[in-house]
Motif scaffolding. Structure first.
Motif, PDB file in Angstrom:
ATOM      1  N   SER A 142       0.817  -1.210   0.000  1.00 46.38           N
ATOM      2  CA  SER A 142       0.000   0.000   0.000  1.00 46.38           C
ATOM      3  C   SER A 142       0.853   1.264   0.000  1.00 46.38           C
ATOM      4  N   THR A 143       2.078   1.167   0.548  1.00 40.54           N
ATOM      5  CA  THR A 143       2.990   2.301   0.547  1.00 40.54           C
ATOM      6  C   THR A 143       4.406   1.824   0.230  1.00 40.54           C
ATOM      7  N   VAL A 144       5.229   2.759  -0.198  1.00 37.67           N
ATOM      8  CA  VAL A 144       6.655   2.521  -0.408  1.00 37.67           C
ATOM      9  C   VAL A 144       7.389   3.628   0.335  1.00 37.67           C
ATOM     10  N   ARG A 145       8.365   3.249   1.136  1.00 33.33           N
ATOM     11  CA  ARG A 145       9.166   4.243   1.852  1.00 33.33           C
ATOM     12  C   ARG A 145      10.172   4.863   0.884  1.00 33.33           C
ATOM     13  N   VAL A 146      10.076   6.165   0.726  1.00 32.39           N
ATOM     14  CA  VAL A 146      10.995   6.888  -0.135  1.00 32.39           C
ATOM     15  C   VAL A 146      11.894   7.765   0.726  1.00 32.39           C
ATOM     16  N   HIS A 147      13.071   8.073   0.196  1.00 32.32           N
ATOM     17  CA  HIS A 147      14.025   8.937   0.889  1.00 32.32           C
ATOM     18  C   HIS A 147      14.236  10.189   0.058  1.00 32.32           C
ATOM     19  N   ILE A 148      14.121  11.318   0.707  1.00 28.39           N
ATOM     20  CA  ILE A 148      14.277  12.606   0.034  1.00 28.39           C
ATOM     21  C   ILE A 148      15.568  13.248   0.522  1.00 28.39           C
ATOM     22  N   ASP A 149      16.420  13.614  -0.417  1.00 31.06           N
ATOM     23  CA  ASP A 149      17.650  14.307  -0.070  1.00 31.06           C
ATOM     24  C   ASP A 149      17.283  15.571   0.712  1.00 31.06           C
ATOM     25  N   ALA A 150      17.870  15.734   1.880  1.00 30.87           N
ATOM     26  CA  ALA A 150      17.531  16.862   2.754  1.00 30.87           C
ATOM     27  C   ALA A 150      17.875  18.212   2.136  1.00 30.87           C
ATOM     28  N   THR A 151      18.675  18.214   1.066  1.00 28.93           N
ATOM     29  CA  THR A 151      18.989  19.480   0.395  1.00 28.93           C
ATOM     30  C   THR A 151      17.967  19.827  -0.690  1.00 28.93           C
ATOM     31  N   ASN A 152      17.043  18.913  -0.974  1.00 27.59           N
ATOM     32  CA  ASN A 152      15.987  19.192  -1.955  1.00 27.59           C
ATOM     33  C   ASN A 152      14.903  20.019  -1.279  1.00 27.59           C
ATOM     34  N   ILE A 153      15.197  21.282  -1.109  1.00 25.62           N
ATOM     35  CA  ILE A 153      14.284  22.198  -0.430  1.00 25.62           C
ATOM     36  C   ILE A 153      13.823  23.255  -1.421  1.00 25.62           C
ATOM     37  N   LEU A 154      12.522  23.424  -1.507  1.00 24.73           N
ATOM     38  CA  LEU A 154      11.938  24.417  -2.406  1.00 24.73           C
ATOM     39  C   LEU A 154      12.097  25.809  -1.807  1.00 24.73           C
ATOM     40  N   ASP A 155      12.702  26.687  -2.575  1.00 23.94           N
ATOM     41  CA  ASP A 155      12.755  28.101  -2.225  1.00 23.94           C
ATOM     42  C   ASP A 155      12.784  28.893  -3.531  1.00 23.94           C
ATOM     43  N   SER A 156      12.870  30.178  -3.435  1.00 23.77           N
ATOM     44  CA  SER A 156      12.785  31.006  -4.642  1.00 23.77           C
ATOM     45  C   SER A 156      13.983  30.824  -5.572  1.00 23.77           C
ATOM     46  N   ASN A 157      15.039  30.149  -5.112  1.00 23.97           N
ATOM     47  CA  ASN A 157      16.224  29.950  -5.939  1.00 23.97           C
ATOM     48  C   ASN A 157      16.420  28.501  -6.358  1.00 23.97           C
ATOM     49  N   THR A 158      15.393  27.702  -6.313  1.00 24.79           N
ATOM     50  CA  THR A 158      15.511  26.283  -6.623  1.00 24.79           C
ATOM     51  C   THR A 158      15.702  26.091  -8.124  1.00 24.79           C
ATOM     52  N   ASN A 159      16.948  25.856  -8.541  1.00 29.61           N
ATOM     53  CA  ASN A 159      17.259  25.669  -9.957  1.00 29.61           C
ATOM     54  C   ASN A 159      17.022  24.236 -10.424  1.00 29.61           C
ATOM     55  N   ASP A 160      17.099  23.265  -9.518  1.00 26.70           N
ATOM     56  CA  ASP A 160      16.895  21.864  -9.903  1.00 26.70           C
ATOM     57  C   ASP A 160      15.549  21.644 -10.583  1.00 26.70           C
ATOM     58  N   LEU A 161      14.547  22.367 -10.140  1.00 24.20           N
ATOM     59  CA  LEU A 161      13.215  22.178 -10.720  1.00 24.20           C
ATOM     60  C   LEU A 161      13.169  22.588 -12.189  1.00 24.20           C
ATOM     61  N   TYR A 162      14.032  23.507 -12.612  1.00 18.59           N
ATOM     62  CA  TYR A 162      14.048  23.922 -14.020  1.00 18.59           C
ATOM     63  C   TYR A 162      14.369  22.728 -14.911  1.00 18.59           C
ATOM     64  N   GLU A 163      15.402  21.983 -14.539  1.00 19.05           N
ATOM     65  CA  GLU A 163      15.793  20.805 -15.324  1.00 19.05           C
ATOM     66  C   GLU A 163      14.740  19.708 -15.238  1.00 19.05           C
ATOM     67  N   ILE A 164      14.127  19.566 -14.080  1.00 17.62           N
ATOM     68  CA  ILE A 164      13.064  18.565 -13.918  1.00 17.62           C
ATOM     69  C   ILE A 164      11.904  18.894 -14.856  1.00 17.62           C
ATOM     70  N   ALA A 165      11.549  20.175 -14.943  1.00 15.98           N
ATOM     71  CA  ALA A 165      10.438  20.588 -15.802  1.00 15.98           C
ATOM     72  C   ALA A 165      10.730  20.341 -17.285  1.00 15.98           C
ATOM     73  N   LYS A 166      12.006  20.285 -17.641  1.00 17.43           N
ATOM     74  CA  LYS A 166      12.393  20.075 -19.037  1.00 17.43           C
ATOM     75  C   LYS A 166      12.488  18.589 -19.385  1.00 17.43           C
ATOM     76  N   SER A 167      12.087  17.728 -18.486  1.00 14.99           N
ATOM     77  CA  SER A 167      12.184  16.280 -18.688  1.00 14.99           C
ATOM     78  C   SER A 167      10.887  15.694 -19.217  1.00 14.99           C
ATOM     79  N   VAL A 168      11.040  14.645 -20.021  1.00 12.91           N
ATOM     80  CA  VAL A 168       9.916  13.850 -20.506  1.00 12.91           C
ATOM     81  C   VAL A 168      10.235  12.404 -20.150  1.00 12.91           C
ATOM     82  N   TYR A 169       9.224  11.665 -19.739  1.00  8.17           N
ATOM     83  CA  TYR A 169       9.424  10.280 -19.309  1.00  8.17           C
ATOM     84  C   TYR A 169       8.617   9.343 -20.194  1.00  8.17           C
ATOM     85  N   VAL A 170       9.247   8.253 -20.600  1.00  6.59           N
ATOM     86  CA  VAL A 170       8.590   7.256 -21.446  1.00  6.59           C
ATOM     87  C   VAL A 170       8.772   5.874 -20.823  1.00  6.59           C
TER      88      VAL A 170
END
Length: 173
Positions: A133-161
């Motif tokens: 029913s659930t899967v335990r996931v681990h989130i890198d503690a540095t993956n914090i959303l703020d006004s300077n989050t550049n990682d999300l830009y590259e994520i938004a440019k991704s397509v998954y198949v």
């Protein structure tokens, strides 16, 4: 009239606070956000990347989970039990699907790109494929959303198949 009106609950107020924190933490010069309305099937928010003052059609779908306390591993990373139905929903999307885990007390938003996580951790597919029913996931503690989050830009440019399966692959727009 007491007792004849709808009752409020803690889960509703935590969820409302979490959604507002995510919206507040997004840099409005770089992201346009839309909260999903209607029946909740897994996507709470859609954010679109804005570059050079133009809408790019590069989007992220997101699931927002609010909590009053966050569990940390000894290494400092965040741990969270994510519903398999949410995982499978996210893995089935061709655009990036991100979990936004919100500590509403400290107003910290941790994010986990679901497709990238499962590509990097193929053993996690076992839980999603075998009626857990659930899967335990681990989130890198540095993956914090703020006004300077550049990682999300590259994520938004991704397509998954190839999802939701072990054949899931990432390509860039």
């Amino acid at each position: 009239m007491s007792g004849k009106l709808p009752k409020d609950c803690t889960a509703r107020s935590v969820s409302t606070r979490a959604r507002s924190i995510v919206a507040y933490k997004l840099n409005s010069e770089k992201w346009e956000w839309h909260e999903q309305t209607g029946t909740d099937h897994g996507t709470d928010i859609v954010i679109e990347l804005v570059e050079n003052e133009e809408f790019t059609n590069k989007k992220i779908e997101g699931q927002i989970k609010g909590r009053t306390s966050i569990d940390f591993l000894k290494c400092g990373d965040v741990t969270f039990d994510l519903d398999v139905k949410t995982i499978n929903y996210g893995l089935g999307s061709s655009i990036a699907f991100v979990l936004f885990l919100v500590d509403i007390i400290n107003e910290t938003v941790y994010y986990l790109p679901i497709q990238d996580y499962f590509i990097a951790n193929p053993d996690k597919f076992y839980g999603a494929e075998n009626n857990q029913s659930t899967v335990r996931v681990h989130i890198d503690a540095t993956n914090i959303l703020d006004s300077n989050t550049n990682d999300l830009y590259e994520i938004a440019k991704s397509v998954y198949v190839g999802g939701p399966s072990r054949n899931l692959r990432k390509v860039m727009k």
